[in-house]
Design an enzyme around this catalytic site. Structure first.
Site: not given
Length: 527
Positions: A305, A420
């Site tokens: 990220h 997730y």
């Protein structure tokens, strides 16, 4: 010979302990997620907490049960063997200890193998990790109590295979949703190939093209379309690992006079790294006079990220997108750091005087907007005078936003996606004071790169956003009308390749970068 019914007792005890551990682990995960939001000043009612806990028991607990079940099976099997071989160990302390150690080892292995730094968000901090290990110990203790009896050597089968059978068949992968494609009215030709994870493409006034490769190389494609074999010299030292690497290349607005180009990239080490921005002059052999002009603060650990997209605004200021560093998602709401923001800079890296927080003693002056997760697409719409960005959600919740100075785009307080693991990142999809997305994709398409088509070769797509996608392996057409966005079609699905970047060329053709170890530059033109 084993006593009649004894193995049923072991199986039942194992199942009960596993269910208890999975439920407790889910509740701990929910508690620490909500606690992180409350630390940002978000008020969460008891009813919302209970609702979120129940949703996590449905979505997160089954996946965690598989993860914990494997570790529990192995750890209790080893503990049972030790008890059988020695009378000096008591189940009541050995089983809980083994369960905690087994879960800790499993989490470390999963985090090392998974693409994200930390799979279970609650374990990002020491407190959450210890709490999860305590739930494992409780399960180990419960299992010991339920099967406790004088240790004897018996002929027959071990309990370990019996416990293993209770886990069999618990894994089931969900089917993915297919995205419809349209009949093509174009042809696709390869401009260059053999590129290692190409990330960005820039057109030079003389017809040449610059391409970045994520491992840290800047490549040049001649005006005739030939990829030069040697990479250009002078690229800053890049931290290349997983998502980290060399990102965007962008020529200066006055490139023909200054010869300056800008590079965004990850710099540092696995333990301490940043998104960085450098500027240099393009010479015959590579870059000269290269200088870093901006570095995200603070340093973060891990390799996920970074953001990294660049765009010029009409006032000659430069916009750079950033990411939250994955394990630091709450920092996207803390303007005392750059993580999870979009920054606006002068061409030399200094702060524009009219930035939202210019002159602030409390906040980072470079911040233009905040509350972002991982911004991977950026384009300025000159006709409508608006800056458009898209960003990755977790499992769902990819967003398109129009960026406004000083605005909060919500992450992680609001999101349409799940973690997730299936856990809720937040119980809120919208909230007062937070800009809602114009469009979100759930399930995720993993958008990457974006062009606002203004060429003349494809009149049908004029004014539409063309958005690459890594998961759906195609380009999504999005139309912005009356302050709203809607998807109107998909393209190039026949390639079946991850699309990293989309650009409109000076010739009106559409250029694509495919993301692989043998990536390509593709040109799309009418049939």
């Amino acid at each position: 010979m084993a006593a009649p019914g004894s193995w049923w007792k072991v199986v039942l005890a194992f199942v009960i302990a596993l269910v208890v551990g999975s439920v407790l682990g889910s509740l701990v995960q929910t508690h620490f997620n909500l606690q992180a939001l409350e630390a940002l000043g978000v008020e969460i009612t008891m009813a919302t907490q209970l609702e979120t806990s129940a949703q996590d028991l449905v979505n997160f607990a089954p996946l965690y049960a598989v993860l914990f079940g494997i570790s529990f099976l192995c750890s209790q099997g080893v503990a049972a063997l030790v008890v059988r071989l020695s009378s000096n160990f008591s189940r009541l302390w050995l089983y809980p200890l083994a369960a905690s150690v087994g879960l800790w080892v499993t989490l470390k292995i999963v985090d090392a193998l998974a693409p994200m730094p930390t799979l279970i968000a609650a374990t990002r901090g020491t407190g959450g990790l210890l709490a999860m290990l305590v739930t494992a110990a409780i399960s180990g203790w419960l299992f010991a109590v339920l099967v406790n009896r004088p240790a004897q050597r018996r002929r027959g089968y071990s309990a370990v295979p019996v416990m293993a059978l209770t886990l069999a068949g618990s894994l089931a992968l969900p089917e993915s949703d297919a995205v419809a494609d349209e009949q093509p009215a174009y042809e696709i030709e390869t401009v260059a190939q053999g590129l290692e994870h190409p990330w960005s493409l820039a057109f030079l006034p003389d017809g040449r093209m610059l391409v970045t490769e994520r491992p840290g190389r800047l490549r040049l494609i001649a005006a005739e379309g030939e990829l030069l074999p040697e990479s250009l010299e002078g690229v800053p030292e890049v931290f290349a690992s997983a998502q980290a690497g060399l990102f965007e290349v962008l020529p200066a607005r006055d490139f023909e006079q200054s010869r300056q180009i800008y590079l965004s990239y990850a710099c540092g080490t696995m333990e301490a790294n940043h998104t960085c921005l450098a500027r240099g002059e393009l010479g015959e052999q590579g870059l000269d006079n290269v200088r870093e002009i901006f570095r995200v603060q603070p340093a973060k650990e891990g390799n996920a990220h970074y953001g990294g997209r660049l765009a010029w605004l009409p006032d000659n200021t430069l916009v750079l997108t950033l990411g939250d560093g994955f394990d630091y998602r709450e920092d996207a709401q803390r303007r005392e750091n750059h993580l999870g923001s979009i920054v606006r800079l002068n061409p030399d890296g200094t702060v524009p005087e009219d930035n939202p927080y210019a002159g602030s003693d409390a906040y980072e002056a470079e911040i233009y907007s905040y509350g972002h997760r991982n911004v991977q697409g950026l384009v300025y719409d000159q006709e409508q005078d608006r800056l458009i960005a898209h960003e990755h959600g977790p499992r769902g919740g990819d967003e398109i936003n129009v960026i406004r100075p000083g605005a909060n785009y919500g992450w992680p307080i609001t999101t349409h996606g799940l973690d997730y693991t299936g856990a809720r990142v937040s119980p809120f999809e919208e909230r007062e004071g937070i800009e809602p997305p114009l469009l979100h994709w759930t399930p995720s398409i993993a958008p990457s790169g974006m062009a606002l088509y203004t060429g003349e070769l494809f009149p049908r797509w004029q004014g539409e956003l063309l958005i690459g996608a890594l998961v759906t392996r195609q380009v999504h057409r999005v139309r912005l009308e009356n302050g709203k966005a809607r998807e109107v079609g998909t393209l190039f699905g026949e390639l079946d390749e991850r699309i990293r970047a989309v650009q409109t060329g000076p010739d009106g053709a559409i250029y694509l970068l495919t993301d692989s170890s043998d990536g390509r530059v593709l040109r799309v033109k009418p049939e």
